[in-house]
Design an enzyme around this catalytic site. Sequence first.
Site, PDB file in Angstrom:
ATOM      1  CD  GLU A  55      -3.046   0.813   2.206  1.00 26.84           C
ATOM      2  OE1 GLU A  55      -3.999   0.164   1.737  1.00 26.84           O
ATOM      3  OE2 GLU A  55      -2.980   1.180   3.384  1.00 26.84           O
ATOM      4  CE  LYS A  57      -1.447   3.393   6.134  1.00 29.07           C
ATOM      5  NZ  LYS A  57      -2.543   2.970   6.980  1.00 29.07           N
ATOM      6  CE  LYS A 117      -7.521   0.226   2.823  1.00 29.74           C
ATOM      7  NZ  LYS A 117      -6.231   0.266   3.487  1.00 29.74           N
ATOM      8  CD  GLU A 166     -11.080  -2.475   5.905  1.00 18.65           C
ATOM      9  OE1 GLU A 166     -10.170  -2.363   5.063  1.00 18.65           O
ATOM     10  OE2 GLU A 166     -11.379  -1.572   6.715  1.00 18.65           O
ATOM     11  CG  ASN A 187      -8.672  -2.986   9.127  1.00 14.70           C
ATOM     12  OD1 ASN A 187      -7.638  -3.107   9.795  1.00 14.70           O
ATOM     13  ND2 ASN A 187      -9.000  -1.856   8.526  1.00 14.70           N
ATOM     14  CD  GLU A 217      -8.184  -5.250   4.592  1.00 11.02           C
ATOM     15  OE1 GLU A 217      -8.952  -5.729   3.752  1.00 11.02           O
ATOM     16  OE2 GLU A 217      -8.438  -4.188   5.190  1.00 11.02           O
ATOM     17  CB  SER A 218      -4.388  -3.257   9.750  1.00 14.86           C
ATOM     18  OG  SER A 218      -5.077  -2.440   8.854  1.00 14.86           O
TER      19      SER A 218
END
Length: 272
Positions: A55, A57, A117, A166, A187, A217-218
Amino acid sequence: MNILDKIIAQKHKEVSEKSSLVPVKLLEKSIFFDGDVVSMKKYVTDSEKSGIISEFKRKSPSKGLINGAAAVEAVSIGYMQAGASALSILTDTEFFGGTNADLKEARKFNFCPILRKDFVVDEYQILEAKSIGADCILLIAAALEPKKLNELAAFAKSLGLEVLMEVHDEEELERSLCDDLDLVGINNRNLKTFEVSLQTSLDLVDKIPSDFVKISESGISDPATLITLKKAGFDGFLIGENFMKSSRPEQAAYNFIKEYKKLLAKESKVNA
């Protein structure tokens, strides 16, 4: 009002402003609009690839500025050269410091699946995603009523886009699953409190039907964690902050993926 509510309120405002400035007819004239979609599902599950969605960001509401100096061109190309399966590009400006131009830039330099996203609340944003070169959109169960999520997923599919939904807990998963999804992401970050727990992924993986590609995710910062998640049943992993907090995110991704591949090779020797 928690941060998710704030973001969603902002999105409704943005959609009404943008749609009056850039009508759908104009979006449909984009050079990307009729382009073929690169399948996120296919790339993430390809055994030759890492399963990592890297990703881009710049900032986040929980961490503030993560990396204000990174260039999309260098980082996105570097991510793919490092062995990522796909890209995730943040296009939210207000809270994450991204823009649609970031995704267009990534599209220009990479033939791979790109996830837009953002916080989708309206069909207009899905048309916009197609017009900037995205292959896949994100639908966040915590932000959408099941009926609305279902409608948006069906609309995305009608445009040929893939859909990643998600969720953060079992209740969201159960009420929001529908046929038009391709990937389901768990997530590990609670969007209301920002606390991160990988246990969230481990608790929910078996509750996702096997028709869907499963993404964690994350909060993933150690290559060994990927081995645990893969064994648990995940196909792919979305990693952003762990790479972006480095001065050279693409190098951080390269080191991470190299280490992960080493661990995978060791693992398959043990199981041989």
